[in-house]
Motif scaffolding. Structure first.
Motif, short mmCIF file in Angstrom:
data_model
loop_
_atom_site.label_atom_id
_atom_site.label_comp_id
_atom_site.label_asym_id
_atom_site.label_seq_id
_atom_site.Cartn_x
_atom_site.Cartn_y
_atom_site.Cartn_z
N PRO A 198 -90.49 38.81 -53.43
CA PRO A 198 -91.46 38.21 -52.49
C PRO A 198 -92.35 39.28 -51.88
O PRO A 198 -91.99 40.46 -51.84
N GLN A 199 -93.51 38.85 -51.40
CA GLN A 199 -94.43 39.77 -50.73
C GLN A 199 -94.28 39.74 -49.22
O GLN A 199 -94.71 40.65 -48.53
N THR A 200 -93.70 38.67 -48.71
CA THR A 200 -93.50 38.52 -47.27
C THR A 200 -92.30 37.61 -47.03
O THR A 200 -91.84 36.93 -47.96
N ALA A 201 -91.80 37.61 -45.81
CA ALA A 201 -90.63 36.79 -45.49
C ALA A 201 -90.80 36.12 -44.13
O ALA A 201 -91.53 36.61 -43.27
N SER A 202 -90.09 35.01 -43.97
CA SER A 202 -90.06 34.33 -42.68
C SER A 202 -88.61 33.97 -42.36
O SER A 202 -87.85 33.60 -43.24
N VAL A 203 -88.25 34.14 -41.09
CA VAL A 203 -86.87 33.94 -40.64
C VAL A 203 -86.89 33.05 -39.41
O VAL A 203 -87.80 33.13 -38.58
N GLU A 204 -85.86 32.21 -39.30
CA GLU A 204 -85.77 31.34 -38.13
C GLU A 204 -85.32 32.13 -36.90
O GLU A 204 -84.44 32.98 -36.98
N ILE A 205 -85.95 31.84 -35.78
CA ILE A 205 -85.58 32.43 -34.50
C ILE A 205 -84.38 31.66 -33.95
O ILE A 205 -84.35 30.44 -33.98
N VAL A 206 -83.41 32.39 -33.45
CA VAL A 206 -82.20 31.78 -32.90
C VAL A 206 -82.34 31.60 -31.40
O VAL A 206 -82.79 32.51 -30.71
N PHE A 207 -81.97 30.42 -30.93
CA PHE A 207 -81.97 30.16 -29.49
C PHE A 207 -80.54 30.04 -29.00
O PHE A 207 -79.61 29.86 -29.79
N VAL A 208 -80.36 30.08 -27.70
CA VAL A 208 -79.03 29.97 -27.11
C VAL A 208 -78.51 28.55 -27.32
O VAL A 208 -79.18 27.57 -27.02
N ASN A 209 -77.32 28.47 -27.88
CA ASN A 209 -76.66 27.19 -28.07
C ASN A 209 -75.74 26.92 -26.89
O ASN A 209 -75.69 27.69 -25.93
N VAL A 210 -74.96 25.85 -26.98
CA VAL A 210 -74.02 25.51 -25.93
C VAL A 210 -72.96 26.61 -25.81
O VAL A 210 -72.57 26.99 -24.72
N ASN A 211 -72.53 27.16 -26.94
CA ASN A 211 -71.50 28.19 -26.96
C ASN A 211 -72.16 29.57 -27.09
O ASN A 211 -72.69 29.91 -28.15
#
Length: 182
Positions: A63-76
């Protein structure tokens, strides 16, 4: 442009690769990196599997570029910290492969793929299948990763144009007022 999407997870990390030619999107590959071969308490071993797996995907699909999901604070909070470490292993693998990494929230990805940010996993799977003209639905983690790649295909060029048009800089001064930094 070939785009790799990564949906990080400590047990299962999804990946999806697409090619974007203007507004046209073409499916290349998708799948998951599973850490079940490592003992559940072996966090470093699981992170190594994620790192090595992402490096292998990058080497195979170029691939030439990548995208990643941002993690948010969960209940735990403990789960959030572990997920953040899995995300860090994936990002480290991408950066060490000299890829630029863009980050999107789950809400942004769902809005780009389904049309509203509170879509269910099944809706993301169905729309990814439709947008990429797939014969069958990908798994949930792979569908989310493909959704991140699609999101970047749609939003990435706009974000790059904005970055070229304006300079984004941090404030060199800060005032504390009511517990907030301005």
């Amino acid at each position: 442009m070939r785009i790799l999407g990564i949906d990080p997870g400590l047990q299962t990390t999804g990946f999806g690769v697409i090619e974007a030619h203007g507004a046209r999107l073409h499916y290349v590959a998708s799948g998951t990196i599973r850490t079940s071969s490592a003992h559940q308490g072996d966090l470093p071993g699981r992170l190594k599997i994620i790192f090595d797996g992402v490096k292998e995907v990058v080497a195979r699909y170029q691939p030439q570029t990548a995208s990643v999901e941002i993690v948010f604070v969960n209940v735990n909070p403990q789960s959030t910290l572990l997920l953040g470490q899995a995300r860090g292993a994936a990002i480290a693998a991408l950066v060490s492969s000299d890829l630029t990494v863009s980050e999107y929230t789950a809400l942004q990805m769902k809005k780009a793929v389904v049309g509203h940010g509170h879509a269910r996993k099944e809706q993301v799977q169905a729309m990814v299948t439709r947008l990429l003209n797939l014969n069958g639905e990908p798994g949930r983690d792979a569908a989310d990763a493909l959704g991140l790649a699609i999101c970047h295909a749609h939003a990435g060029s706009s974000m790059a144009a904005l970055a070229q048009a304006t300079t984004l800089t941090r404030k060199t001064h800060a005032q504390f007022k009511g517990g907030r930094t301005y």
